[in-house]
Structure formats: structure tokens, C-alpha cells
Motif scaffolding. Sequence first.
Motif, short mmCIF file in Angstrom:
data_model
loop_
_atom_site.label_atom_id
_atom_site.label_comp_id
_atom_site.label_asym_id
_atom_site.label_seq_id
_atom_site.Cartn_x
_atom_site.Cartn_y
_atom_site.Cartn_z
N ILE A 112 0.84 -1.21 0.00
CA ILE A 112 0.00 0.00 0.00
C ILE A 112 0.87 1.26 0.00
O ILE A 112 0.63 2.20 -0.76
N HIS A 113 1.89 1.27 0.83
CA HIS A 113 2.71 2.47 0.98
C HIS A 113 3.53 2.78 -0.27
O HIS A 113 3.96 3.92 -0.45
N LYS A 114 3.74 1.77 -1.12
CA LYS A 114 4.48 1.99 -2.36
C LYS A 114 3.59 2.41 -3.52
O LYS A 114 4.07 2.81 -4.57
N MET A 115 2.27 2.30 -3.35
CA MET A 115 1.34 2.58 -4.44
C MET A 115 1.29 4.07 -4.76
O MET A 115 1.39 4.92 -3.88
N ARG A 166 0.89 7.53 -2.46
CA ARG A 166 1.83 8.66 -2.52
C ARG A 166 1.10 9.97 -2.84
O ARG A 166 1.48 11.03 -2.33
N LEU A 167 0.05 9.89 -3.67
CA LEU A 167 -0.77 11.08 -3.94
C LEU A 167 -1.46 11.53 -2.67
O LEU A 167 -1.55 12.74 -2.39
N MET A 168 -1.94 10.58 -1.89
CA MET A 168 -2.57 10.92 -0.61
C MET A 168 -1.57 11.59 0.33
O MET A 168 -1.87 12.64 0.91
N THR A 169 -0.39 10.98 0.45
CA THR A 169 0.63 11.52 1.36
C THR A 169 1.02 12.94 0.97
O THR A 169 1.19 13.82 1.84
N LYS A 170 1.13 13.16 -0.34
CA LYS A 170 1.48 14.48 -0.85
C LYS A 170 0.47 15.53 -0.40
O LYS A 170 0.82 16.70 -0.19
N ASP A 182 -6.14 8.54 5.04
CA ASP A 182 -7.17 7.52 4.87
C ASP A 182 -7.74 7.59 3.45
O ASP A 182 -8.13 8.68 2.98
N TYR A 183 -7.83 6.44 2.76
CA TYR A 183 -8.34 6.45 1.38
C TYR A 183 -9.75 7.02 1.30
O TYR A 183 -10.07 7.79 0.38
N ASP A 184 -10.61 6.65 2.24
CA ASP A 184 -12.00 7.13 2.18
C ASP A 184 -12.05 8.66 2.25
O ASP A 184 -12.94 9.28 1.65
N GLU A 185 -11.10 9.25 2.97
CA GLU A 185 -11.03 10.71 3.02
C GLU A 185 -10.66 11.27 1.65
O GLU A 185 -11.22 12.29 1.20
N LEU A 186 -9.71 10.60 0.97
CA LEU A 186 -9.35 11.03 -0.39
C LEU A 186 -10.56 10.99 -1.30
O LEU A 186 -10.83 11.94 -2.04
N VAL A 188 -14.83 13.96 -4.53
CA VAL A 188 -16.18 14.20 -5.07
C VAL A 188 -16.80 15.47 -4.49
O VAL A 188 -17.69 16.06 -5.10
N GLU A 189 -16.35 15.89 -3.32
CA GLU A 189 -16.84 17.16 -2.76
C GLU A 189 -16.21 18.35 -3.48
O GLU A 189 -16.83 19.41 -3.60
N ASP A 190 -14.98 18.16 -3.97
CA ASP A 190 -14.28 19.24 -4.66
C ASP A 190 -13.53 18.65 -5.86
O ASP A 190 -12.30 18.52 -5.84
N PRO A 191 -14.25 18.28 -6.92
CA PRO A 191 -13.59 17.64 -8.07
C PRO A 191 -12.54 18.53 -8.74
O PRO A 191 -11.56 18.02 -9.28
N ALA A 192 -12.72 19.85 -8.70
CA ALA A 192 -11.72 20.74 -9.29
C ALA A 192 -10.38 20.59 -8.56
O ALA A 192 -9.32 20.52 -9.18
N TRP A 193 -10.44 20.56 -7.22
CA TRP A 193 -9.22 20.35 -6.44
C TRP A 193 -8.57 19.02 -6.81
O TRP A 193 -7.36 18.94 -7.04
N PHE A 194 -9.39 17.97 -6.89
CA PHE A 194 -8.85 16.64 -7.11
C PHE A 194 -8.15 16.53 -8.46
O PHE A 194 -7.00 16.08 -8.54
N TRP A 195 -8.83 16.94 -9.54
CA TRP A 195 -8.23 16.77 -10.87
C TRP A 195 -7.04 17.70 -11.07
O TRP A 195 -6.11 17.39 -11.81
N ASP A 196 -7.06 18.84 -10.38
CA ASP A 196 -5.89 19.72 -10.40
C ASP A 196 -4.68 19.00 -9.79
O ASP A 196 -3.57 19.05 -10.33
N GLU A 197 -4.89 18.31 -8.67
CA GLU A 197 -3.81 17.57 -8.03
C GLU A 197 -3.32 16.41 -8.90
O GLU A 197 -2.13 16.12 -8.96
N VAL A 198 -4.24 15.74 -9.57
CA VAL A 198 -3.87 14.63 -10.47
C VAL A 198 -2.99 15.13 -11.60
O VAL A 198 -1.94 14.56 -11.91
N VAL A 199 -3.41 16.21 -12.23
CA VAL A 199 -2.65 16.78 -13.35
C VAL A 199 -1.25 17.20 -12.91
O VAL A 199 -0.26 16.96 -13.61
N LYS A 200 -1.17 17.81 -11.73
CA LYS A 200 0.14 18.21 -11.21
C LYS A 200 1.02 16.99 -10.94
O LYS A 200 2.22 16.98 -11.24
N ASP A 201 0.42 15.95 -10.38
CA ASP A 201 1.20 14.77 -10.02
C ASP A 201 1.65 13.97 -11.25
O ASP A 201 2.67 13.28 -11.20
N LEU A 202 0.90 14.09 -12.34
CA LEU A 202 1.31 13.46 -13.60
C LEU A 202 2.42 14.23 -14.31
O LEU A 202 2.98 13.76 -15.29
N HIS A 203 2.69 15.45 -13.83
CA HIS A 203 3.74 16.31 -14.39
C HIS A 203 3.52 16.55 -15.90
O HIS A 203 4.45 16.49 -16.69
#
Length: 646
Positions: free
Chosen positions: A13-16, A20-24, A29-33, A38-53
Amino acid sequence: MHKVAWFPEDEQIHKMRMHRLMTKNEITDYDELYQRSVEDPAWFWDEVVKDLHLKWDQPYSKVLDLSKGAAWPQWFVDGKMNVATNCLDRWADDPHSQNRLAIITEGDGGDVQRWTYHELREEVAGFAQGLIDIGVMPGDRIAIYLPMVVENVIAMLAIARIGAIFTPCFSGYGAEAVATRLRDCEAKLLITADGFWRRGKVVKMKEEADRAAELSPSVEKVIVVRRIGRDVPSHERDIEWAELGRNKKALSSVKTNANTPFMIIYTSGTTGRPKGTVHVHAGFPIKAAFDAGYGMDLRQEDTLFWMTDMGWMMGPWMVFGALLNGSTMVLFEGTPDYPQPDRLWELVEKHRISHLGISPTVIRTLMKFGEEWVEKHDQSSLKVFASTGEPWNPEPWYWLFDRVGKGRVPICNYSGGTEISGGILFSNLMKPIAPCSFSGPMPGMDAEVVDEQGQPVRGKVGELVMKQPWVGMTQGFWKDPKRYEKAYWSRWEGIWVHGDWVHAEDGGFWYITGRSDDTLKIAGKRLGPAEMESVLVGHPSVIEAATIGVPDAVKGEAAVCFAVLKPGVTGNEELKSELVMLVGEHLGKALRPREIHFVSELPKTRNGKILRRVIKSAYTGQDAGDLSALENPAALEELRREKGST
């Protein structure tokens, strides 16, 4: 429904990448992620795009604009990015990654070729320049009708690179099916091959492509890949692939807007013409990359192979899921059991495949040959099985998990669609996995199961809906916005109705029981066809099954089942009675099928999805609608004969 079969270890789990996106983001807790996503999809997809570099030619000013309503979201407003740059240039320009393998191809006959990111970028840039030289402009549509060869990927990326739009067509289509798509999107060019090999035999393509072009007034040129070197008819409009790719000028990508279309991929409907789902540069590829990279933990050192065709969504999904993550993908021209039943397991060993994508039907087919074919090959490279296309039943799930994966490789059940750009539901690799189940919705996917009034339900079957838009959601149907709105947004305001019938357990596991338009209502009780099919396939004589509903004067609707028997088993009235009783024991006497028919095969797509609507139309004598996805037309005649014999 089923006990847990696989548990992730803490170290895993810790290597997944998801962890690592959660830790960043300081989430433990995954359920919190999931809740934050879903409460703030703009925040989430912004973080995904940043993490994909990802590389942006111009930064976006706003992540999400919903001013046009939920059906028409605008993501990454004012941003400019080209998917070809992000798939190729950022890896090819880096000395640490430019010589990493991007693509491995294996032909039906076993011929293997390999391309690094640097080599693939050179081929794509050369072909892109060739397209410009013959007059292709940004926004032009180009249809790709090719087998699973490297030119398929080169064409996709070159077309995206110059700001044009590609339409992938299933390699098994006939001329009329191809022409339907060419005419709908008014394609300017058609890219095809002289042919390809399938199960050791030549499949002609050029002749079908010529007929399709003749039926499509918009087609000006046909580009021909010499795959097998056979003599084919030539026309003035023909251009050799090799001629276009000669100019190796280092052509940079056009700076496209985030919401510029780059792909129109068609889905088959039960009625009317196929639907052209429109996908944009900062949509489909990002969703595919997230689902593969974080949902399935695909990393740069990994190799992804999905048993599919480029005309189905999982073909482009594999391309963008692998390349945006800097991984390696395998393209395979052949079939999983030719020339021997161990072909798929041989592929895994030869190419050190880490992520294997298959359908339950493929496993049902291979398991009948026995695990001795698996044991001949080293499967230790496997990290994740992934499956999509249809519901599992326990026997093949356990066979794959126990016999092939030896209990160590998780099966990531994955379901979404062409309009989704990937998955809505998945098996979360950070949580325990139960056979045939989903853990629930993917991060960023605000999914719910609702009853006929649109109210959330648990513990019983309901409609799968999406309560908010997501990155990758189709930007409508090509030149048909009203049809798109009617298809997904007309039942409840602001709610996407997906069309799957889902059972969400109180304990957290979700199960798809079939398409909601396949659902049976017998004596007032709703039943997904997969529930009855699982009972039938649980019998030692049955390898596959399909269930449809037909009108019934007493019950409103009755079940009719079709079963494919294991080799050597004789179908007789005694076995039929035994199967009817078995269904009654498991599901209740009221749900016993009216009839059971034994058939040699079920109508399927090439990637193994059973077409229940086609079974129903053939059996009831109704119009089958679009049959272009059908792999085995002979199965229809057998079904019609079965109806005639009753």
C-alpha cells in the motif's frame, strides 16, 4: 456475496502511487481522499494533473467551469496542451527515459518489434509532417482502420500532434460499418492496411477500405500500410504509408486548447446509427492515465497489455494510459489461444507483462484447456490482472486468481465506458478484494446507486448514476448534442444515468448485474442477467451462459437462457431440467427460466463482450440495430434456429 480473497500488505500500500498522492496532500485515509475528490472535483483533478507532471504550453486559469450546465463542463479553462507532446516529447527529450521501451508489437505469427520513446517520437513527427504535406489541417477528421500494429499508434499521435481528429475503427468491421463512421464524421482521409493475419489466415482490409471510401464522399485519400505485402487493388486516391513517413523533420506539436477534440470514438447503439463520442486533449488521456497509473498502479518500469482492438475504447485507453505514465505497452495482432492454448501465457513470459487486461470471456475460454498450459510459462512478472467488458462469475475469477496468479496477483475489476474515458467503478488495490466485486467508485467519480425515484439505495439493485461531471467525460456526440442530452441527462436533472444495473452491498462491495436495459422483471422482481448466468455457469457442464427476458402473460416477463456446454457434454432434456431446478434453488422458484437452449457459441464482440441485446433481437425476431461490433455472425443464425424449434 463472497468472502474476501485478496488482502494488500501494508508495504504494498505504501508503495502505491495512489498512496503517494494521498501523502502528498496530507491525507492518511483512502476514504477521506475519495470524499474530498467528489466534494471538490476541481481540487482533485488539479492535483492529479500536477502529479502526472503534464506539460502545458499555456497554464489553465481555472480547473472547472460549469456555466453551461453539468452536461457541458469545461475543464482546464484557457489551458493549452497537446496530448502527443505529453505522450512522447517529455520522455524522448529526457536522456534518462528516451531509450525506454514505449511499444512492443507481436504479430499473429510471432514476429516481434520494439520502439523506444525516442524512436516512436521520430516516427510520429515524420508521419505528422507527411500529413501536413498532403493538406491535412487542424480539425480535419481522419479514420484509422488498421490491425494492432505500431502504425495504428503512430497515426493516432501524429494526427493529435497536428491538431486534427482521429476516428479509430474496429479492424474486423466490414465496409458498411466503416463507411457509417466515415460519413458521420465526414472523414477526409482513411488509413488502412493491405491486410493482416488472424489465426494463421490472411484477413483482407484494403478491399473493404476501398468499398468504404466509395460509400463516403468526404474521403479524398486512402493511406495504405503494407502489413503483409500482398497485391491489392490500387486507385488514384491511394498513398503509400512509407512515402508519407520519409520526411523526418522534427515537427513540434500544435498548441491545442485543453478542450480541442482529438478523437471521435463510436459506440454501438441498440437503435439508430452509432454514437460518435467526442474526446479532447485534456480529457480522455488524463482519465486513462489516472485510472492506469493510480487505479492500477502502473509505473514507468511496468508493461501494460490489454487484449483488445484499437476500435474499442480500451485500445486508445491502453495507448494513453501507458504513454502518459511513461510505461511500456504491448500490441498483439493475434488471438489468445492460437496456435496453442498457451499463447496468452507465452506473451506474459516473453514480454514480462506486469499488467494484464482481459475479459471474463477470455478466461472462460482458456480455462477449459486446463492450467497445464499456464504452468509451461513463467508468470512471475504479473503484478495486476485487470478486467472489463462484462460481469464475472466465481469459477473463472477463482481460476485466474488461484491457477494463474497463485493467489498473489489482485484482479482489478474495472467498469465504465467509451463515454467515460475509463472507469466509474474499480477494485481498489489499497483495500481487500472479494471475487467478482468492485470496491466502489474511483476517486473523482461521484457515483451512486438509485431506485426508480432517483433515491440512493443499498442492499438491492438500482441504476448507476453520476452526480457530477469528471475529467474525460465525452463532450457530447459529434454534431448531435440533443441525442447526447437525451441519452444521459434526460431522466433526472443534472444527473448522468449510465445504464448499468448495480447492487451495492451494505458492507461496501458493489456488483454489476448487467445493463439496465437488459434487466428482467419477473413477477415484480428485478433481476440482472448476470445473477442467473452465474448460477448456470456454476454447473460443471456449462462454460458460458446468457439470459434474456421475453414477454410472459402471467409473470410479465420470463427468462430464456442460452448455455454453451463444456467439450464432451451432451445437451439433453435431463440436463435442461437440472439447470432449471438449479436456478430455482439459488434464486427462487418464481425465477426459474421458461426455457434453456444449448448453443455452440454466443454473439460477442472481439474483446469478448456478450451482446445480450443481439441475442434477444435474434430470438424474438426484432431488429437488432447496429451489428457492426459483432465478431461471430454465425451465432445469430443458430439462435434463430433455436427459436424456430420451440
